[in-house]
Design a protein around this motif. Sequence first.
Motif, PDB file in Angstrom:
ATOM      1  N   GLU A  15     -34.375  15.188  10.630  1.00  0.00           N
ATOM      2  CA  GLU A  15     -35.324  15.655  11.641  1.00  0.00           C
ATOM      3  C   GLU A  15     -36.764  15.584  11.143  1.00  0.00           C
ATOM      4  O   GLU A  15     -37.689  15.374  11.926  1.00  0.00           O
ATOM      5  CB  GLU A  15     -34.986  17.079  12.081  1.00  0.00           C
ATOM      6  N   LYS A  19     -38.798  10.884  13.720  1.00  0.00           N
ATOM      7  CA  LYS A  19     -39.832  10.511  14.692  1.00  0.00           C
ATOM      8  C   LYS A  19     -40.719   9.407  14.137  1.00  0.00           C
ATOM      9  O   LYS A  19     -41.052   8.437  14.850  1.00  0.00           O
ATOM     10  CB  LYS A  19     -40.679  11.722  15.089  1.00  0.00           C
ATOM     11  N   ARG A  20     -41.115   9.516  12.876  1.00  0.00           N
ATOM     12  CA  ARG A  20     -41.968   8.490  12.258  1.00  0.00           C
ATOM     13  C   ARG A  20     -41.284   7.130  12.280  1.00  0.00           C
ATOM     14  O   ARG A  20     -41.908   6.112  12.570  1.00  0.00           O
ATOM     15  CB  ARG A  20     -42.319   8.887  10.829  1.00  0.00           C
ATOM     16  N   ILE A  22     -38.848   6.036  14.379  1.00  0.00           N
ATOM     17  CA  ILE A  22     -38.752   5.524  15.751  1.00  0.00           C
ATOM     18  C   ILE A  22     -40.122   5.088  16.266  1.00  0.00           C
ATOM     19  O   ILE A  22     -40.253   4.023  16.892  1.00  0.00           O
ATOM     20  CB  ILE A  22     -38.144   6.600  16.675  1.00  0.00           C
ATOM     21  N   GLU A  23     -41.142   5.888  16.010  1.00  0.00           N
ATOM     22  CA  GLU A  23     -42.484   5.540  16.482  1.00  0.00           C
ATOM     23  C   GLU A  23     -42.980   4.236  15.862  1.00  0.00           C
ATOM     24  O   GLU A  23     -43.731   3.473  16.494  1.00  0.00           O
ATOM     25  CB  GLU A  23     -43.459   6.672  16.179  1.00  0.00           C
ATOM     26  N   SER A  46     -31.715  16.661  14.465  1.00  0.00           N
ATOM     27  CA  SER A  46     -31.763  15.213  14.697  1.00  0.00           C
ATOM     28  C   SER A  46     -31.101  14.799  16.018  1.00  0.00           C
ATOM     29  O   SER A  46     -31.639  13.944  16.735  1.00  0.00           O
ATOM     30  CB  SER A  46     -31.104  14.460  13.540  1.00  0.00           C
ATOM     31  N   VAL A  49     -33.539  15.309  18.811  1.00  0.00           N
ATOM     32  CA  VAL A  49     -34.616  14.312  18.746  1.00  0.00           C
ATOM     33  C   VAL A  49     -34.126  12.996  19.338  1.00  0.00           C
ATOM     34  O   VAL A  49     -34.829  12.352  20.137  1.00  0.00           O
ATOM     35  CB  VAL A  49     -35.088  14.108  17.291  1.00  0.00           C
ATOM     36  N   CYS A  50     -32.918  12.587  18.978  1.00  0.00           N
ATOM     37  CA  CYS A  50     -32.344  11.355  19.532  1.00  0.00           C
ATOM     38  C   CYS A  50     -32.245  11.424  21.048  1.00  0.00           C
ATOM     39  O   CYS A  50     -32.628  10.482  21.761  1.00  0.00           O
ATOM     40  CB  CYS A  50     -30.946  11.119  18.942  1.00  0.00           C
ATOM     41  N   TYR A  53     -35.623  11.047  22.860  1.00  0.00           N
ATOM     42  CA  TYR A  53     -36.105   9.663  22.921  1.00  0.00           C
ATOM     43  C   TYR A  53     -35.287   8.837  23.917  1.00  0.00           C
ATOM     44  O   TYR A  53     -35.848   8.015  24.656  1.00  0.00           O
ATOM     45  CB  TYR A  53     -36.060   9.019  21.535  1.00  0.00           C
ATOM     46  N   SER A  91     -33.489   5.788   8.556  1.00  0.00           N
ATOM     47  CA  SER A  91     -34.192   6.719   9.442  1.00  0.00           C
ATOM     48  C   SER A  91     -35.280   7.527   8.739  1.00  0.00           C
ATOM     49  O   SER A  91     -36.075   8.192   9.409  1.00  0.00           O
ATOM     50  CB  SER A  91     -33.190   7.671  10.105  1.00  0.00           C
ATOM     51  N   TRP A  94     -40.055   3.513   7.464  1.00  0.00           N
ATOM     52  CA  TRP A  94     -40.777   3.012   8.622  1.00  0.00           C
ATOM     53  C   TRP A  94     -41.312   1.615   8.335  1.00  0.00           C
ATOM     54  O   TRP A  94     -41.343   1.173   7.181  1.00  0.00           O
ATOM     55  CB  TRP A  94     -41.899   3.957   9.042  1.00  0.00           C
TER      56      TRP A  94
END
Length: 324
Positions: A15, A19-20, A22-23, A46, A49-50, A53, A91, A94
Amino acid sequence: MKPLLTVVIPVYNVEKYLKRCIESILVQEWKDYDILLVDDGSTDRSPQVCDAYAKAYDFISVIHKKNGGLSAARNTGISHAEGEYVYFPDSDDWIEPDTFIALAEVVESQKFDIISFNREFVKGEEDAIVSDSLVTQVFEGKDAFVQLLSHSYITGFANDKIYRKSLFTDNDIQFPIGKYYEDLGTNYKLFLSAKMVYATNQKYYHYLIDNPDSITQSWNEKKFSDMFGFYKEVFYSEFVRSQLSKEELQMSQRYYVNGLVHILASLYKSKLDKKYRNITDEVKQELLKNNVSLSQMKDQPNKLKYVLFRLKVLKLAFSIQNVF
């Protein structure tokens, strides 16, 4: 219309980082992709969060499954991916904003079974990526594997490569379930099954090395055993040996010896050599069995440690604090 690329992101208790990751995909200019989040039984936030999105973007989907490990999550992603190609970022990592646009022409040509780029090990977002002068090459699959053996900019990792999905499905290749260092046990099969490989030395992938939950943060017997097992598999496998020339087999041996030295040094450094004596003894036996001259090891990453092993002072070196 199906996307050309499916980005498969295995998710387990990330978690803080998810986000980083996926972004970094969402900001890509090239848009012929979808995202498949594979929640591998996470026990933190997590899954939420999934779901958020997946609700916000129609090209993001999520699979919630029982925990089975990274390999099982990737394999699930492959079986559900709609793209011609699949990509597996971790995950907690990035990618650079221009990654997909830089590789778009290569991906869209659909000529290549594997598209390989490079990475930078980072401790945080403030660490910049700096690539060497641009190099791109096209290889047949076996020749790309030989480049991997030579420790070139083609790495043994999976998360800096885009794969044709059929490379897995047509050749019955899966990531090994329940194993650490699954990339080591999978990439050699993929390269030796590939027809054409595109490779660039440009660094697009940020590999986070300070995640306390990362596989690299703590050793245990299974990690040593799995790594040792995969190095042996790559070196002794008839599938590999039957495709390599005499010179390439010597290169494979140097790659193997370099890996063995890394394992032995890690056992000494972590002071686990006595606890895992069977692994330690077998690694040493393999090193003695595969005796390579010092001059042959001069281009290997662990050449200094190999010299210390040959001098029978490798363990002593790690008993002296801050030698490495």
